[in-house]
Motif scaffolding. Structure first.
Motif, short mmCIF file in Angstrom:
data_model
loop_
_atom_site.label_atom_id
_atom_site.label_comp_id
_atom_site.label_asym_id
_atom_site.label_seq_id
_atom_site.Cartn_x
_atom_site.Cartn_y
_atom_site.Cartn_z
N ASP A 138 -23.66 -67.41 -65.48
CA ASP A 138 -24.32 -66.75 -64.78
C ASP A 138 -24.03 -66.80 -62.63
O ASP A 138 -24.91 -65.80 -61.80
CB ASP A 138 -25.84 -66.77 -64.72
CG ASP A 138 -26.66 -68.02 -64.32
OD1 ASP A 138 -25.58 -68.99 -64.08
OD2 ASP A 138 -27.93 -68.43 -64.90
N VAL A 155 -22.70 -59.38 -60.22
CA VAL A 155 -21.39 -59.30 -61.41
C VAL A 155 -21.47 -60.90 -61.62
O VAL A 155 -21.37 -61.43 -60.30
CB VAL A 155 -19.89 -59.00 -61.33
CG1 VAL A 155 -19.03 -59.47 -62.45
CG2 VAL A 155 -20.12 -57.68 -61.24
N ARG A 158 -19.93 -64.47 -66.83
CA ARG A 158 -19.52 -64.00 -68.00
C ARG A 158 -19.27 -62.18 -68.35
O ARG A 158 -18.74 -62.21 -68.98
CB ARG A 158 -21.45 -64.39 -68.62
CG ARG A 158 -21.06 -63.86 -70.68
CD ARG A 158 -22.68 -63.50 -70.13
NE ARG A 158 -23.71 -64.63 -70.37
CZ ARG A 158 -23.90 -65.78 -71.44
NH1 ARG A 158 -22.62 -65.68 -72.65
NH2 ARG A 158 -23.93 -66.81 -71.50
N GLN A 159 -19.53 -61.71 -67.38
CA GLN A 159 -18.99 -60.32 -67.54
C GLN A 159 -18.04 -59.46 -67.04
O GLN A 159 -17.15 -59.45 -67.76
CB GLN A 159 -20.50 -59.29 -66.44
CG GLN A 159 -21.61 -59.73 -67.21
CD GLN A 159 -22.93 -59.36 -65.69
OE1 GLN A 159 -22.59 -58.66 -65.00
NE2 GLN A 159 -24.26 -58.46 -66.96
N THR A 164 -17.48 -56.00 -69.49
CA THR A 164 -18.35 -56.49 -69.00
C THR A 164 -18.77 -56.12 -68.01
O THR A 164 -20.85 -55.25 -67.40
CB THR A 164 -19.96 -56.43 -69.95
OG1 THR A 164 -20.23 -57.92 -69.09
CG2 THR A 164 -18.97 -56.31 -71.63
N SER A 165 -18.01 -56.52 -67.18
CA SER A 165 -17.98 -56.07 -65.72
C SER A 165 -18.39 -55.28 -65.00
O SER A 165 -19.68 -54.42 -63.88
CB SER A 165 -17.63 -57.03 -64.83
OG SER A 165 -16.37 -56.27 -64.39
N PRO A 206 -23.63 -53.66 -64.63
CA PRO A 206 -22.73 -55.16 -64.77
C PRO A 206 -23.40 -55.28 -66.73
O PRO A 206 -24.31 -54.99 -66.44
CB PRO A 206 -22.26 -55.89 -64.21
CG PRO A 206 -22.83 -54.89 -62.97
CD PRO A 206 -23.49 -53.77 -63.19
N GLY A 207 -22.61 -55.28 -67.52
CA GLY A 207 -22.98 -55.69 -68.81
C GLY A 207 -23.67 -54.67 -69.89
O GLY A 207 -24.02 -55.25 -70.96
N TYR A 210 -18.59 -52.16 -72.45
CA TYR A 210 -17.32 -53.33 -72.47
C TYR A 210 -16.20 -51.54 -71.89
O TYR A 210 -16.29 -51.11 -72.23
CB TYR A 210 -16.98 -52.96 -73.77
CG TYR A 210 -16.07 -54.14 -73.74
CD1 TYR A 210 -15.40 -55.01 -74.02
CD2 TYR A 210 -14.46 -53.27 -74.16
CE1 TYR A 210 -13.97 -55.37 -73.80
CE2 TYR A 210 -13.84 -53.84 -74.65
CZ TYR A 210 -12.72 -54.98 -74.46
OH TYR A 210 -12.21 -55.62 -74.24
N ASP A 216 -10.86 -58.40 -63.39
CA ASP A 216 -11.76 -58.99 -64.03
C ASP A 216 -11.12 -60.43 -63.91
O ASP A 216 -11.97 -61.34 -62.95
CB ASP A 216 -12.15 -59.31 -65.52
CG ASP A 216 -13.05 -58.07 -65.59
OD1 ASP A 216 -14.08 -57.52 -64.68
OD2 ASP A 216 -12.92 -56.75 -66.69
#
Length: 419
Positions: A138, A155, A158-159, A164-165, A206-207, A210, A216
């Motif tokens: 995170d 962002v 993880r994203q 998924t950012s 973000p999140g 996809y 990224d």
């Protein structure tokens, strides 16, 4: 046993330095357009057994025949090599040649551009840093990379790792495209690649979606550098290459390939194949797609990476939290995205890995979730949905049959363990 080279029409043209030809320009424009397709979710390969030999295309004999057919397909690769490893010595299947001028076969020790499978390497670095406590999943761009745009500050790592950012893809930027098309060997500052889209907002919150983005993994590498104060290239050596014994893997910033290498070609019938192995500087893709390796090294890497040997059990569980999303190009079967890894659910079982495509090369690396069975599947031409959608579907069918050959021989026909 080495196979006889498959004859190809015409003598390959060699790509040279200087301004690209009109054919090169069209080729590079098509390459850049491919990045828009990364977010498409592809379903399991339709008609996987069609035209793929007996027993639904299963078994090494059927797979070998399919590889021979692939290199004689119009627009198909001049060469292909598949390395399957279970227990003991690897099994090597190949067709065509590594070099159309000499006719020599591809060897597992030949260098190649691994394209977006490089993203798995940036994932390996980042997840090891998470396991060591230097980063958290995170951790945000705003905290780790405050010099990047404020619009991107929320962002998380993880994203970035599971696409998924919402970061805009710098390879879609017109200024980047113009530089690449006018001078394919232009040396970019890899740590400034995100400057091309620094004035753009996020594509979505973000999140919430996809969408595959080359930006990224550039941000992932920059985060790793920021928290360790160590160049990304050195982190690769310390975290990935040395522990796994990858002696022929590197991240260059120029266009050259080390010898020996499998030559990559632009194949556009009726024109003869054109050698584009050293057409483009790797600096423009860096952590997102610039690594050079060999089938032998990639076999070692994917077995360790899929099994989580480079990180911790807790981080591995987080890596395997799947979302709907396909790699680029799509891998075999039904694709789902984890953290810098994809889940390929085929009719014969599940493997984990990554794909990639780059001028002259298309890659798939995959292994069972325990890392005990693996395959690398390397082509000497670029295949994606933009350049040749029909050939991509043919390739995905053969890749699924390769997974079946790997798993059937290893498990006597029972599905691979799910993960």
């Amino acid at each position: 046993m080495p196979l006889k080279p498959v004859p190809r029409p015409g003598k390959p043209a060699r790509s040279g330095a200087g301004l690209p030809s009109r054919r090169h320009r069209l080729f590079l424009v098509a390459l850049l357009g491919a990045s828009f397709l990364g977010g498409l979710l592809l379903t399991p390969t339709a008609g996987a057994a069609a035209g793929s030999g007996d027993s639904g295309g299963r078994g090494e004999g059927a797979l070998q025949r399919q590889l021979q057919e692939l290199v004689t397909t119009p627009g198909g690769p001049p060469g292909v090599i598949v390395v399957m490893k279970r227990d003991g010595a690897p099994r090597i299947l190949r067709a065509g040649v590594a070099d159309l001028e000499t006719g020599r076969p591809i060897e597992p020790t030949d260098h190649m551009r691994i394209a977006s499978t490089s993203k798995a390497f940036s994932g390996a670095v980042a997840l090891r840093l998470v396991a060591d406590g230097a980063l958290r999943l995170d951790s945000t761009i705003g905290r780790i990379l405050p010099q990047l745009p404020r619009a991107w500050r929320s962002v998380t790592l993880r994203q970035l790792l599971n696409h998924t950012s919402g970061l805009p893809d710098y390879t879609e930027d017109p200024a980047f495209a113009e530089l690449l098309v006018s001078d394919p060997r232009h040396t970019f500052d890899p740590r400034r690649l995100l400057d091309f889209v620094a004035d753009e907002p996020l594509r979505f919150r973000p999140g919430t979606q996809y969408r595959y983005s080359n930006s990224d993994n550039i941000a992932v590498a920059l985060m790793a550098e920021a928290v360790t104060r160590t160049p990304y290239e050195e982190l690769l050596r310390e975290i990935v290459y040395r522990p796994l014994g990858l002696r022929d893997t590197s991240l260059p910033l120029d266009h050259r390939l080390p010898e020996p290498y499998m030559h990559g070609y632009a194949v556009e019938p009726p024109e003869p194949p054109e050698d584009v192995s050293e057409l483009i500087s790797a600096s423009g893709v860096w952590a997102s797609g610039g690594i050079v390796s060999t089938p032998r090294d990639m076999t070692r890497f994917v077995r360790a990476y899929a099994a989580g040997r480079l990180t911790s059990p807790a981080v591995l569980r987080e890596q395997r939290r799947w979302v709907e999303g396909a790699s680029e190009p799509a891998g075999p079967g039904h694709n789902k995205a984890g953290l810098a890894i994809f889940r390929y659910e085929t009719r014969c079982g599940v493997v984990l890995g990554h794909t990639g495509n780059f001028p002259g090369y298309t890659q798939l690396i995959a292994a069972t979730p325990d890392g005990r069975k693996s395959l690398t599947f390397s082509l000497t031409t670029q295949v994606n949905k933009t350049l040749n959608p029909d050939l991509l579907e043919q390739l995905r069918t053969i890749q699924e049959n390769a997974v079946c050959a790997l798993l059937d021989a290893a498990t006597e026909g029972s599905p691979a363990r799910r993960s």
